[in-house]
Write an enzyme that holds these catalytic residues in place. Structure first.
Site, mmCIF file in Angstrom:
data_model
loop_
_atom_site.group_PDB
_atom_site.id
_atom_site.type_symbol
_atom_site.label_atom_id
_atom_site.label_comp_id
_atom_site.label_asym_id
_atom_site.label_seq_id
_atom_site.Cartn_x
_atom_site.Cartn_y
_atom_site.Cartn_z
ATOM 1 N N GLY A 34 0.851 -1.189 0.000
ATOM 2 C CA GLY A 34 0.000 0.000 0.000
ATOM 3 C C GLY A 34 0.876 1.223 0.000
ATOM 4 O O GLY A 34 2.097 1.154 -0.207
ATOM 5 N N GLY A 35 0.256 2.367 0.246
ATOM 6 C CA GLY A 35 0.998 3.615 0.235
ATOM 7 C C GLY A 35 2.060 3.677 1.308
ATOM 8 O O GLY A 35 3.001 4.460 1.212
ATOM 9 N N LYS A 54 7.586 -4.492 7.273
ATOM 10 C CA LYS A 54 7.014 -3.464 6.415
ATOM 11 C C LYS A 54 8.176 -2.636 5.865
ATOM 12 O O LYS A 54 8.836 -1.890 6.606
ATOM 13 C CB LYS A 54 6.034 -2.583 7.196
ATOM 14 C CG LYS A 54 5.395 -1.487 6.341
ATOM 15 C CD LYS A 54 4.207 -0.834 7.035
ATOM 16 C CE LYS A 54 3.035 -1.785 7.064
ATOM 17 N NZ LYS A 54 1.775 -1.114 7.491
ATOM 18 N N ASP A 147 -6.930 5.747 11.500
ATOM 19 C CA ASP A 147 -7.288 4.954 10.314
ATOM 20 C C ASP A 147 -7.928 3.630 10.734
ATOM 21 O O ASP A 147 -7.625 2.580 10.187
ATOM 22 C CB ASP A 147 -6.044 4.701 9.450
ATOM 23 C CG ASP A 147 -6.411 4.172 8.059
ATOM 24 O OD1 ASP A 147 -7.542 4.416 7.609
ATOM 25 O OD2 ASP A 147 -5.554 3.514 7.435
#
Length: 679
Positions: A34-35, A54, A147
């Site tokens: 993802g971003g 990550k 989020d």
């Protein structure tokens, strides 16, 4: 919560890192991207555990200033330690590759679970309870998720929830000095313009996020409500074919609580209503309050949970039709709830529950014969209470219930029995130190002495500037101008059954008032009705503690239950039956005070867990080391004494029934020594 990732479908096609190492981590599979970077499954060869890696984008790590700020945020996130929060282990680098090492949460994410439709109510509430506990732990450390969405909620094989990526959105965002640039708002960042990303994120954004405004923990509370709604209905609350239409839905679409399953408990419907208030100041302010409501509902304390597809089953249906409020509290805390009492044919109103702990490092001052309990302003907007700090100094504090802001009232050290002026500009109180009735501006200032009161027992202030008060434990009720002057009695100790008149409370007309005529045997005390002319008083009801008028009812306490009975303030008559408002409410019978306060605008505060909570006695040696712990059903103790042999303890209880008990330390048995309560 600390950022983390879930274990889901893998996509290893074309992934160059699989089979290689980053530092001492062996990359075994790709989990997603993802971003915020690509995510891999890896094995920690040093500690022999599975982790998630990550990998941070090069465009991000090549900005030294921004990356330094990310490192600082990561250190804060790593401090989180909670079973429902997936943790961050390390921020590491291998040559030019920077990466986060995260806890690997096994199972399926909530988005995948919801792809099959709604979740049964009982299961949804169990999951929501864990999510709330995770949010509470993070919020307590000042960390906001920003989020929260089903894709960031992992459900393990045994139903254990792990909330992922907590706080990572803030760590990733631009510096605050750029926050006014709408092109850099959370709704328009590059990562969210990718296919599917904005739609999935925008649907759970709070209205203030959708507008690009600064956010706090209330944004998480909004998202929590959206997620819970989706779990119960199986439908996304805010949706649109495009990102702008989704955001427009967030900002404009009415929340339809009627779409919830019929078996959804009323407590949960009300909770969702307050989580999904678009205006942040009207929204539930603390996720801990949601956690309490859900926990009580799950436990069956508030309402039974209807089975999926079945009819709703509620506890005490007549009570919930007439008294649609819910009150709950933690030990030695204040519970605030909006409440309403009316006819059975009157429209029900919503309620909100809030537990208000004392300021950090303090406790509420509710001891002995001179407490300073929480007391609401007439408009229900503020709360004044006494708090004891670590140095055992007691002073009054004012809390704004809409903002949560609190302030000390300097000069109120040792204050007791605070009460408000009708306009909320002043607070009256008694000072044993100064042996006087005093007042102080609610915003702070220099206290002003009104008149002498050696050991006052409660006061009340009307709109004409008259204060009623009891100046000492053996006195009648007096009146005095709020500007000061010579007090004059308005009640008289003529009935030999009573030795004190205390805790006066004005009725709405400002002329009539209630007061407690206290008997040496507290349970034989009586709430009386009188007026400022000194006319003969009239008995209204027998109760050990004071009563207050609010919203067409007289509120009073009996055996720990707060009751409301219809009362006509013009005819000055009680009618109908008393209905239960809340249980487990504390009352200091030795002072004749029930620990609750009601405003005229539908807000109620109560103290719970102060005198009614069983005490655990501790035996310690002279150095302070713990030798033993003794649980006892007693709640308040006085005058504890060891027997000469040290094998038994004699003590007396406080309250309406004052008895002597003997506790055998060896047998762990308790014997009531007195046969009749003392006076």
């Amino acid at each position: 919560m600390a950022p983390s990732v879930f274990v889901g479908p893998t996509d290893q096609g074309g992934v160059a890192l699989i089979g290689t190492k980053l530092s001492h981590y062996e990359i075994t599979a790709k989990l997603g991207e993802g971003g915020m970077g690509e995510v891999y499954r890896a094995r920690d060869t040093k500690l022999g555990r599975e982790v998630a890696i990550k990998v941070l984008p090069e465009a991000f790590t090549s900005d030294p200033e921004r990356f330094a700020r990310f490192e600082r945020e990561a250190q804060v996130l790593a401090s989180l330690n909670h079973p429902n929060i997936a943790g961050i282990y390390e921020l590491a680098a291998d040559d030019a590759t920077h990466f986060l090492v995260l806890e690997l949460a096994e199972g399926e994410d909530l988005a995948e679970r919801l792809s099959g439709g709604s979740i049964p109510i009982a299961q949804a509430l169990e999951l929501a309870l864990q999510i709330a506990e995770a949010l509470e732990a993070a919020h307590d450390k000042g960390i906001v998720h920003r989020d929260l969405k089903p894709a960031n909620i992992m459900i393990g094989p045994e139903g254990r929830v792990k909330v992922l990526d907590f706080g990572l959105a803030k760590a990733w965002e631009v510096d605050r000095e750029d926050a006014d640039d709408p092109s850099l708002s959370p709704t328009l960042t590059a990562q969210m313009t990718q296919a599917g990303t904005l739609l999935g994120t925008a649907a759970y954004m709070s209205p203030e996020q959708a507008k690009g405004l600064a956010v706090d923990k209330r944004a998480d509370i909004w998202a929590f409500g959206v997620v819970l709604y989706e779990m119960l209905t199986g439908e996304r609350l805010f949706a649109g074919p495009t990102a702008p239409e989704t955001l427009a839905s967030v900002l404009t679409r009415e929340v339809d609580l009627e779409a919830l399953p019929p078996a959804t408990p009323a407590t949960i419907r009300r909770l969702l209503g307050y989580c999904l208030e678009r205006e942040p100041r009207n929204r539930l302010h603390d996720i801990a309050d949601a956690r309490i409501v859900i926990a009580e509902t799950v436990a069956g304390d508030a309402e039974e949970i209807g089975s999926p597809g079945g009819d709703a089953v509620t506890a005490e249906p007549s009570r919930w039709r007439l008294l649609p409020w819910l009150v709950t509290a933690l030990a030695v805390a204040v519970a605030a709830a909006s409440w309403w009492v009316g006819r059975s044919d009157a429209p029900a109103t919503s309620s909100i529950v809030a537990t208000l702990p004392p300021p950090p490092g303090t406790s509420y001052y509710l001891r002995g014969t001179n407490p300073a309990p929480a007391t609401l302003s007439h408009d229900g907007g503020r709360l004044v209470f006494g708090a004891v700090d670590a140095d055992s100094v007691t002073r009054l504090r004012v809390r704004d219930l809409s903002t949560g802001e609190q302030r000390d009232l300097v000069g109120t050290e040792g204050a007791q029995y605070p009460f408000w002026s009708p306009d909320g500009e002043w607070i009256g109180f008694f000072s044993r130190r100064e042996q006087s009735l005093r007042k102080i501006p609610a915003t702070g200032g220099t206290p002003i002495t009104i008149c002498r009161a050696v050991d006052g027992k409660g006061g009340s202030w009307n709109r004409d500037g008259v204060i009623l008060f009891s100046p000492n434990p053996g006195a009648p009720v007096y009146q005095v101008p709020a500007e000061g002057g010579e007090p004059t009695p308005v009640t008289f100790l003529e009935d030999e059954r009573y030795n004190s008149h205390r805790h006066p409370r004005f009725l709405p007309d400002g002329r009539h008032f209630l007061y407690l005529a206290r008997s040496p045997e507290a349970e034989r005390s009586t709430v009386m009705l009188s007026d400022l002319t000194g006319s003969k008083p009239r008995a209204l009801l027998d109760t050990a503690t004071h009563a207050e008028y609010a919203s067409g009812h007289l509120l009073f306490l009996r055996e720990g239950t707060l009751l409301a009975q219809p009362f006509d303030p013009e005819a000055l008559e009680l009618s109908g039956s008393a209905l239960s408002v809340a249980t487990g409410v504390d009352g200091a019978e030795s002072t004749g005070l029930a620990l609750f306060s009601a405003s005229q605008t539908g807000l109620l505060v109560i103290h719970r867990g102060v005198h009614l909570r069983p005490v655990q006695l501790e035996l310690r040696d002279r150095s302070g080391d713990l030798l033993d712990q003794l649980a006892t059903p007693r709640a308040v103790f006085r005058d504890m004494e060891f027997s000469p042999a040290g094998d038994r303890i004699a003590y007396s209880t406080a309250g309406a029934s004052q008895d002597v008990y003997i506790l055998d330390l060896a047998q762990r048995t308790e014997l009531r020594f007195t046969l009749e309560p003392s006076e």
